[in-house]
Design a protein around this motif. Structure first.
Motif, short mmCIF file in Angstrom:
data_model
loop_
_atom_site.label_atom_id
_atom_site.label_comp_id
_atom_site.label_asym_id
_atom_site.label_seq_id
_atom_site.Cartn_x
_atom_site.Cartn_y
_atom_site.Cartn_z
N PHE A 106 40.62 41.21 37.34
CA PHE A 106 40.57 40.29 36.21
C PHE A 106 41.68 39.23 36.34
O PHE A 106 41.44 38.04 36.16
N ALA A 140 37.80 46.05 31.39
CA ALA A 140 38.14 44.68 31.80
C ALA A 140 37.02 43.71 31.49
O ALA A 140 37.26 42.54 31.19
N ALA A 141 35.78 44.18 31.54
CA ALA A 141 34.62 43.33 31.26
C ALA A 141 34.37 43.18 29.76
O ALA A 141 33.58 42.33 29.33
N GLY A 142 35.00 44.00 28.95
CA GLY A 142 34.82 43.91 27.50
C GLY A 142 33.38 44.16 27.10
O GLY A 142 32.68 44.98 27.71
N GLU A 194 39.28 33.60 30.08
CA GLU A 194 39.17 35.04 29.82
C GLU A 194 37.72 35.51 29.81
O GLU A 194 37.37 36.49 30.47
N GLU A 195 36.87 34.81 29.07
CA GLU A 195 35.48 35.25 28.95
C GLU A 195 34.75 35.17 30.30
O GLU A 195 34.02 36.09 30.67
N GLN A 209 35.78 38.02 32.41
CA GLN A 209 35.16 39.25 31.94
C GLN A 209 33.70 39.34 32.40
O GLN A 209 33.25 40.39 32.86
#
Length: 194
Positions: free
Chosen positions: A115, A150-152, A126-127, A130
């Motif tokens: 990430f 980490a991928a949310g 960030e998105e 992810q």
């Protein structure tokens, strides 16, 4: 090899599924244009250049590279800024990862490291980072420890991003989901739009 289906062009999809640099460039281009157009960008560049070698792209004259990106059909809705970002990304790949996108994740055992590496790339907020972690985990079986965290939300089973597309049917599901979220004034993470 990945299982991503996105462009509608079997050769382009095969290229994305086999080449880490192509996959990163496709993800970089995936903003403010249809996903198919964005992810076909690497194939278009390869067709125009005869390669998609990050070291060679990094060393190109910026105006020459821009001219290639401006050819019809343009590489993106905003070809100048995207040409600059692609070239800047290729410089990072050349300097840190021996010119190969897949070297960014080849030695990674901790998804947080992956990430953080992605966040160093131009255009990877960030998105986007992810979503790319989710894309690697879901479509490429590249699942370092903690990849789902980490991928949310993009690690879940909702068909919300490119990470969830493996066929024309799943592409339609993602489009339908995005349309519903937009109609409900929510973003890709199902948060209210500000």
């Amino acid at each position: 090899m990945g299982t991503l289906y996105i462009t509608g062009n079997p050769e382009s999809d095969a290229f994305l599924n086999a080449d880490g640099t192509a996959l990163l460039i496709g993800m970089l281009l995936d903003q403010q244009v249809p996903m198919e157009w964005a992810f076909n960008g690497p194939w278009t560049l390869k067709s125009r250049l005869g390669h998609l070698d990050a070291k060679k792209i990094a060393a190109m004259d910026p105006n020459e590279f821009l001219t290639l990106c401006l050819q019809k059909p343009a590489i993106h809705r905003f070809p100048k800024s995207m040409a600059q970002r692609i070239q800047a990304m290729c410089i990072v790949l050349a300097d840190k990862y021996k010119g190969k996108g897949e070297n960014m994740w080849a030695d990674v055992t901790d998804a947080q490291v992956l990430f953080e590496r992605l966040r160093e790339l131009p255009g990877f907020g960030e998105e986007k980072a992810q979503i790319f972690v989710a894309l690697l985990g879901k479509r490429f079986d590249i699942a370092p420890n903690g990849w789902k965290k980490a991928a949310g939300v993009f690690s879940d089973s909702n068909p919300r991003t490119v990470a969830d597309i493996t066929s024309p049917e799943t592409l339609l599901k993602v489009r339908t989901w995005k349309k519903a979220e937009k109609a409900a004034a929510r973003d890709e993470q199902s948060r209210p739009l500000k």
